[in-house]
Design an enzyme around this catalytic site. Structure first.
Site, PDB file in Angstrom:
ATOM      1  N   CYS A   2      -0.475   0.840  -6.321  1.00  0.00           N
ATOM      2  CA  CYS A   2      -1.516   1.867  -6.318  1.00  0.00           C
ATOM      3  C   CYS A   2      -2.450   1.551  -5.161  1.00  0.00           C
ATOM      4  O   CYS A   2      -3.221   0.599  -5.221  1.00  0.00           O
ATOM      5  CB  CYS A   2      -2.275   1.870  -7.643  1.00  0.00           C
ATOM      6  SG  CYS A   2      -3.653   3.050  -7.683  1.00  0.00           S
ATOM      7  N   GLU A 109       0.738   8.543  -4.655  1.00  0.00           N
ATOM      8  CA  GLU A 109       1.868   7.676  -4.330  1.00  0.00           C
ATOM      9  C   GLU A 109       2.758   8.395  -3.329  1.00  0.00           C
ATOM     10  O   GLU A 109       2.842   9.626  -3.341  1.00  0.00           O
ATOM     11  CB  GLU A 109       2.653   7.333  -5.597  1.00  0.00           C
ATOM     12  CG  GLU A 109       3.608   6.154  -5.423  1.00  0.00           C
ATOM     13  CD  GLU A 109       2.909   4.923  -4.893  1.00  0.00           C
ATOM     14  OE1 GLU A 109       2.918   4.722  -3.653  1.00  0.00           O
ATOM     15  OE2 GLU A 109       2.355   4.162  -5.708  1.00  0.00           O
TER      16      GLU A 109
END
Length: 237
Positions: A2, A109
């Site tokens: 992340c 992402e």
């Protein structure tokens, strides 16, 4: 992993279900492109008083352990693999004593397709907060005077685990998501079975991940200087 996320709300609007007792004075504004080293609001249970006090505090993204010589080490410690915490001096002490919840609206992402990286925004379908498991540390800047309020730095890292299901087709790692019940257990500073609590959160994360939506967003999110609500809007692949 992340490496970018979104916090579209601030203060109590962000963490209502976690029953925060005290909100810090310097909480950051909402951001649609949070990157490592940015200031972010995190939740922690302070044990300075007789009973734990749940606080919402501003912290720097990227863990800086107390033994670090300077803050630069934090730029490499914005994520921590949940399966490796006990074996890493960087994270071992924080796992035992300093656990946090990072409230977000969602995260970005990048999926690699034919050599090109395509950004996706991953978020709860119902617009509710998305809680991520974290660790925090306090670091003392010894170059500053004892009465300088900036001598202490609060920093944090976000835990990750193997991705599953649809999220696994985007990237092989994902944040360790927490539902409110697991968030309470994770924050509890009095627990003496941290690995059991962590394993329970890891086991529960796939069900929570299945409730998330994702869509392709603009490549503009790749530039940290871009920061507007348009970044989370869907675009064509």
């Amino acid at each position: 992993m992340c490496g970018r996320f979104v916090v579209a709300s601030a203060g109590s609007d962000l963490v209502g279900v976690l029953r925060v007792d005290v909100e810090g004075d310097d909480l950051p504004e909402p951001s649609y492109n949070v990157a490592p080293t940015a200031q972010v609001a995190i939740v922690l249970d302070s044990v300075k008083e007789e009973l734990p006090v749940r606080r919402l505090e501003s912290a720097r993204w990227g863990l800086v352990p107390g033994w670090a010589k300077d803050v630069k080490i934090g730029a490499r410690a914005f994520n921590a693999r949940s399966e490796e915490l006990e074996g890493k001096p960087m994270f071992r002490s924080a796992l035992e004593k300093r656990r946090a919840v990072v409230p977000t609206s969602g995260y970005y992402e990048w999926k690699t397709v034919d050599g090109a990286k395509i950004p996706h925004y991953i978020h709860p379908a119902d617009g509710s907060p998305l809680f991520m498991a974290g660790l925090y540390e306090w670091w003392r800047d010894t170059s500053k005077a004892d009465d300088d309020p900036s001598r202490w730095l609060l920093s944090f890292t976000i835990l990750t685990r193997d991705s599953i299901g649809r999220l696994g087709s985007i990237h092989d790692r994902m944040p360790l998501f927490l539902d409110p019940d697991h968030a309470d257990a994770w924050l509890d500073p009095t627990t003496d079975n941290v690995r059991d609590v962590l394993d329970a959160a890891i086991d529960a994360a796939p069900a929570l991940a299945d409730t998330l939506d994702d869509h392709v967003v603009s490549r503009a999110v790749g530039n940290v200087r871009n920061n507007s609500p348009e970044l989370i809007e869907p675009v064509d692949d």
